[in-house]
Design an enzyme around this catalytic site. Structure first.
Site, mmCIF file in Angstrom:
data_model
loop_
_atom_site.group_PDB
_atom_site.id
_atom_site.type_symbol
_atom_site.label_atom_id
_atom_site.label_comp_id
_atom_site.label_asym_id
_atom_site.label_seq_id
_atom_site.Cartn_x
_atom_site.Cartn_y
_atom_site.Cartn_z
ATOM 1 N N ASP A 10 0.753 -1.263 0.000
ATOM 2 C CA ASP A 10 0.000 0.000 0.000
ATOM 3 C C ASP A 10 0.784 1.314 0.000
ATOM 4 O O ASP A 10 0.589 2.153 -0.842
ATOM 5 C CB ASP A 10 -0.931 0.042 1.214
ATOM 6 C CG ASP A 10 -1.833 -1.166 1.294
ATOM 7 O OD1 ASP A 10 -1.593 -2.136 0.557
ATOM 8 O OD2 ASP A 10 -2.773 -1.152 2.096
ATOM 9 N N GLU A 45 1.264 -9.100 11.980
ATOM 10 C CA GLU A 45 1.150 -8.679 10.581
ATOM 11 C C GLU A 45 2.533 -8.369 9.988
ATOM 12 O O GLU A 45 2.809 -8.683 8.826
ATOM 13 C CB GLU A 45 0.258 -7.435 10.536
ATOM 14 C CG GLU A 45 -0.279 -7.040 9.185
ATOM 15 C CD GLU A 45 -1.207 -5.825 9.298
ATOM 16 O OE1 GLU A 45 -1.404 -5.297 10.417
ATOM 17 O OE2 GLU A 45 -1.733 -5.407 8.250
HETATM 18 C C1 GLC Z 1 -3.188 -4.223 3.766
HETATM 19 C C2 GLC Z 1 -1.948 -4.810 3.064
HETATM 20 C C3 GLC Z 1 -2.395 -5.675 1.917
HETATM 21 C C4 GLC Z 1 -3.309 -6.769 2.459
HETATM 22 C C5 GLC Z 1 -4.478 -6.185 3.274
HETATM 23 C C6 GLC Z 1 -5.236 -7.258 4.042
HETATM 24 O O1 GLC Z 1 -3.919 -3.423 2.926
HETATM 25 O O2 GLC Z 1 -1.112 -3.782 2.620
HETATM 26 O O3 GLC Z 1 -1.294 -6.246 1.259
HETATM 27 O O4 GLC Z 1 -3.806 -7.538 1.425
HETATM 28 O O5 GLC Z 1 -3.983 -5.279 4.232
HETATM 29 O O6 GLC Z 1 -4.379 -7.986 4.849
#
Ligand code: GLC
Length: 440
Positions: A168, A411
């Site tokens: 992101d 995470e």
């Molecule tokens: C965030 C991460 C993305 C992931 C999502 C759900 O947006 O950057 O890569 O898919 O979270 O975990």
């Protein structure tokens, strides 16, 4: 295997807790829906422990497939959420969207990896029927990528939002986005007055996670403004591109695509499926075109801005992804491996940081701007193994598993002290660790 016994047990528990029967959420607290690459990683992990459930995970991903072949990056599963994600995206604006509400953009095409790994665990006859079931849908997705996302027929797919890379707020993506002058005046004023904090209360994530571990509120606003522009154009690529907004030939996306294409070819051979010659030509083009993302001056691969044609020379974990892509230039791969050993770059105490340590962007806590993530480690580990850097492969695999065993199933991780960051009980960390604990 009693090796990593406790870790394996913890990973299985996390996956069970986040399991909603046929799909898995990344985290119950802050990610209550289904994400494309998260679910693919989950299926890769589950393929080692519960093959039927792994198949189900993949099948549920395709419930969100649009009639033109696109796999959306999110399928909205939870009814009640902090913000109304369904309305935010309103996928129904596009007639090709399915009956279940989804987002209108995609994520890296790692699902091919999940399908083939499941297949390889199945006896031959079941493998045949598994590939026969999944391959046509997967090909529709790859055809969509080339039809919709390779407008200049270069072999490289473009992403139209940083979220499509999965990373992101990674520096090169934010840099490309900010160069488009996406920061509106009102936001600039709020930032200048130092009152942007007012908007923090609208965020769900920082209720669970310290603020310094997330993307900044102003970056999130810019990302959301881009989302709403894409939505205004009903997710129609021609309209979106005519506005000359964000479009990037993203390194992460294309490296994963290249590997996924090889999987498509292998599965097609296995079931004697006649792949369209034109599609195979495109696959070959992608492999060649990846080399055009190499910058001989910086000796690195970078993503490229589609409209300016310039490489976005901002180092990040994406520059290591060619290791995973497969079949790339060996001398360049050697340079990448050396960067993994370099203490100014990626050889942090708890590797692999999402941004090199000597980058002005590097922050040990902030999301994709410093922390070590297990999915990117997994890509690198897989690439090291296939490129026959076996010592590096073993070393990074062990360090990664130890980091999770000691830090908990989070995470992402602080690359300096190994502490877990972001949300706890995160699905892909659990799934990919399960995969990495399996015997070779
Ligand atoms: C965030 C991460 C993305 C992931 C999502 C759900 O947006 O950057 O890569 O898919 O979270 O975990």
């Amino acid at each position: 295997m009693d090796y990593y016994f406790k870790l394996i047990e913890d990973c299985e528990t996390v996956l069970k807790e986040n399991d909603f029967g046929k799909y898995t959420v990344p985290s119950k607290e802050i990610y209550p829906h289904q994400w494309l690459w998260d679910s693919s990683f989950v299926a890769i992990g589950l393929a080692n422990t519960n093959i039927d459930r792994a198949k189900q995970e993949v099948i549920s991903i395709f419930e969100g497939q649009w009639s033109d072949g696109m796999l959306p990056h999110m399928i909205f599963r939870a009814k009640e959420t902090h913000n109304d994600d369904r309305e935010f995206w309103a996928s129904w604006r596009n007639p090709k969207s399915p009956s279940i509400p989804t987002s209108g953009i995609t994520q890296p095409p790692i699902v091919a990896e999940a399908i083939i790994r499941i297949g390889k665990k199945l006896p031959k006859s079941e493998r045949l029927s598994w590939y026969k079931l999944m391959l046509p849908k997967l090909i529709d997705y790859h055809e969509w990528i080339y039809r919709e996302r390779d407008p200049s027929n270069s072999g490289l797919a473009i992403i139209i939002h940083p979220w499509e890379s999965g990373l992101d707020n990674s520096p090169p993506l934010l840099k490309a986005l900010k160069e488009k002058n996406y920061t509106p005046i009102w936001l600039k004023i709020l930032i200048a007055l130092g009152v942007i904090r007012i908007l923090d209360s609208f965020r769900a994530d920082t209720k669970h996670i310290p603020k310094d571990q997330r993307a900044t509120t102003s970056d999130l606003i810019i990302l959301n403004l881009l989302r709403s522009r894409i939505k205004k154009n009903s997710y129609k690529i021609k309209k979106i591109l005519s506005k000359k907004s964000f479009a990037v030939e993203d390194l992460t996306f294309n490296c994963i695509l290249n590997r996924a294409n090889a999987h498509v070819i292998e599965m097609a051979k296995f079931i004697k499926y006649d792949l369209d010659e034109k599609l195979i030509e495109k696959f070959t083009k992608t492999e060649k075109a990846l080399e055009t993302l190499w910058d001989p001056y910086k000796s690195q691969y970078f993503s490229r801005d589609y409209f300016t044609g310039n490489l976005i020379k901002e180092p990040s974990i994406a520059s290591l992804m060619p290791l995973y892509a497969g079949n790339l230039d060996k001398s360049k791969l050697k340079i990448i491996v050396e960067s993994l050993e370099n203490k100014d770059l990626y050889a942090s105490n708890f590797p692999v940081p999402s941004v090199p340590l000597n980058s002005p962007w590097f922050k040990e806590t902030e999301y994709w701007q410093g922390p070590s993530w297990i999915n990117t480690n997994w890509f690198i580990i897989d690439g090291l193994k296939r490129s026959k850097y076996l010592d590096h492969y073993e070393a990074l695999k062990e360090t990664t598993l130890e980091m999770v065993e000691n830090g908990g199933i989070f995470e992402y991780y602080n690359p300096n002290n190994g502490h877990g960051q972001g949300i706890e009980n995160f699905s892909w960390t659990a799934a990919l660790c399960l995969d990495m604990t399996k015997k070779d």
